[in-house]
Design a protein around this motif. Structure first.
Motif, PDB file in Angstrom:
ATOM      1  N   SER A 126      -3.391 -11.578   4.230  1.00  0.00           N
ATOM      2  CA  SER A 126      -3.415 -10.283   4.102  1.00  0.00           C
ATOM      3  C   SER A 126      -2.620  -9.873   5.863  1.00  0.00           C
ATOM      4  N   THR A 166       0.683  -1.395  -0.165  1.00  0.00           N
ATOM      5  CA  THR A 166      -0.058  -0.049  -0.048  1.00  0.00           C
ATOM      6  C   THR A 166       0.898   1.449   0.051  1.00  0.00           C
ATOM      7  N   ASP A 204      -7.491  -9.176  -2.921  1.00  0.00           N
ATOM      8  CA  ASP A 204      -7.502  -7.697  -3.467  1.00  0.00           C
ATOM      9  C   ASP A 204      -6.013  -7.508  -4.012  1.00  0.00           C
ATOM     10  N   GLY A 232      -6.871  -5.139   3.499  1.00  0.00           N
ATOM     11  CA  GLY A 232      -7.620  -5.731   2.235  1.00  0.00           C
ATOM     12  C   GLY A 232      -7.573  -7.172   2.447  1.00  0.00           C
TER      13      GLY A 232
END
Length: 394
Positions: free
Chosen positions: A242, A223, A252, A248
């Motif tokens: 995750s 991210t 994703d 997410g």
């Protein structure tokens, strides 16, 4: 498909199937997230419970150029038994006084230094070895764990440069670790990035010429592209989990969970209404029903905190742990269904067959998915499938 089990005789009481094709695909997906940086596959704690040697080889085959461990002992085993190609770097970072510095130097490992005591010990070992140690200086930019405090950074950098000029060390890296990268928008993220840039800049102005600068862990890799620098360190995401629900779900990011944990039902029996189940009778059957015995317990790493809540797929339906999880076994209420003894009970996996995931167990136990996969014990054989890399050891 290739398959290797610790116990070659079938059927197994339980198994943790490790899909190495999924792991390789996860490496490729993570490299796409950080195309300008090298990728470190973190294989500490036996690759988060997935099997360090095989996972290390598969990660390298998929494009990882660095491997990371917590302890030097883990790194030394990788170097000795990993069957890795030449040029793959291995870094370890959790040192205590009197650690195997000399062995690490001889094995050409990158070692982390957070304080003067460690620099002194590694320098002494390098002097005895007659060759420089590969050292990475770690800065505490706000996590408050390992790493050199900013107020002590100038002293550590200066001493490291003195040791480098003396031929005792080669400063190969400058690094740090995020505290809250799994919480997007947390104010500490920008603060740590700013502190890292400042401390790296200072070291470079003093003459440090690192091969790599790195701060990005799994959530930052996914991210925070501004945090990628020269190298990203991917741990839990490598295994298709995750870092947090807020970041997410695995899909994703194009990730797939690598581990599927299952067991064979050891018993299926009819019981009347009001029948107590397991220690303490925290569960009694609401009506006449059938119970299934799953031969896994907290000695295998199944969290006792998930008693009465842990989900299991049996016969195509989600069941819930009935009563307390014991050391070696737990019970599920089958609601009158009668699967055969030996039928598969899936505790968690990727989820695409309708089975629970490690995140589902984390929610049931009030913990994180990291802990769910890492705690699975050695009584549960790891069955590695879809292996393509080869090498010594297992």
């Amino acid at each position: 498909m290739t398959e290797t089990a610790l116990l070659p005789t079938a059927p197994l009481r339980a198994r943790a199937e490790i899909d190495l094709a999924a792991l390789r695909a996860n490496v490729r997906a993570l490299r796409e997230r950080a195309p300008g940086a090298a990728l470190m596959a973190v294989v500490k704690s036996d690759a988060y419970g997935h099997g360090a040697l095989r996972c290390a080889r598969e990660a390298v085959a998929a494009g990882a150029s660095w491997l990371g461990t917590a302890t030097p002992e883990e790194a030394l085993v990788l170097r000795a038994k990993g069957g890795l190609p030449d040029g793959v770097r291995i870094m370890c970072w959790l040192w205590t006084p009197g650690g195997p510095w000399r062995e690490a130097i001889d094995a050409d490992l990158d070692v982390s230094v957070s304080g003067m005591w460690a620099l002194r010990e590694v320098s002494d070992a390098a002097r005895a070895a007659g060759r420089p140690a590969r050292v990475q200086l770690k800065a505490d930019t706000g996590l408050g764990r390992n790493g050199c405090q900013p107020g002590d950074w100038a002293e550590l950098v200066g001493a490291a440069l003195d040791a480098e000029r003396a031929g005792l060390v080669r400063v190969t890296g400058l690094w740090s670790h995020f505290a809250c990268a799994d919480e997007p928008g947390h104010p500490s993220i920008a603060a740590q990035l700013g502190a890292f840039r400042e401390l790296v800049g200072y070291a470079e102005r003093q003459g440090v010429r690192p091969e790599v600068r790195h701060i990005a862990n799994s959530p930052a890799t996914l991210t925070l592209p501004e945090s990628h620098f020269d190298l990203v360190r991917t741990g839990i995401a490598l295994y298709g989990i995750s870092p947090s629900p807020e970041v997410g779900v695995p899909a994703d990011f194009g990730l797939r969970p690598v581990m599927t944990l299952s067991a064979s039902l050891a018993l299926v029996k009819h019981v009347p209404a009001g029948h107590g189940v397991s220690y303490g009778h925290h569960y009694t059957t609401p009506g006449e029903t059938t119970l299934g015995l799953v031969p896994l317990g907290y000695a295998d790493g199944i969290p006792r905190h998930a008693s009465g809540a842990g989900p299991v797929l049996v016969g195509g339906k989600w069941r819930t742990v009935a009563g307390r999880i014991a050391m070696d076994q737990f019970v599920v209420d089958l609601g009158g269904d009668e699967p055969a003894v030996g039928a598969e009970a899936v505790l968690f996996g990727p989820g695409d067959r309708g089975e629970p995931t490690a995140e589902d167990w984390a929610q049931a136990a009030g913990t994180i998915a990291y802990e769910i996969v890492t705690r699975i014990g050695t009584r549960v054989p790891r069955v590695h499938v879809n292996e393509v890399a080869s090498g010594a050891g297992s």
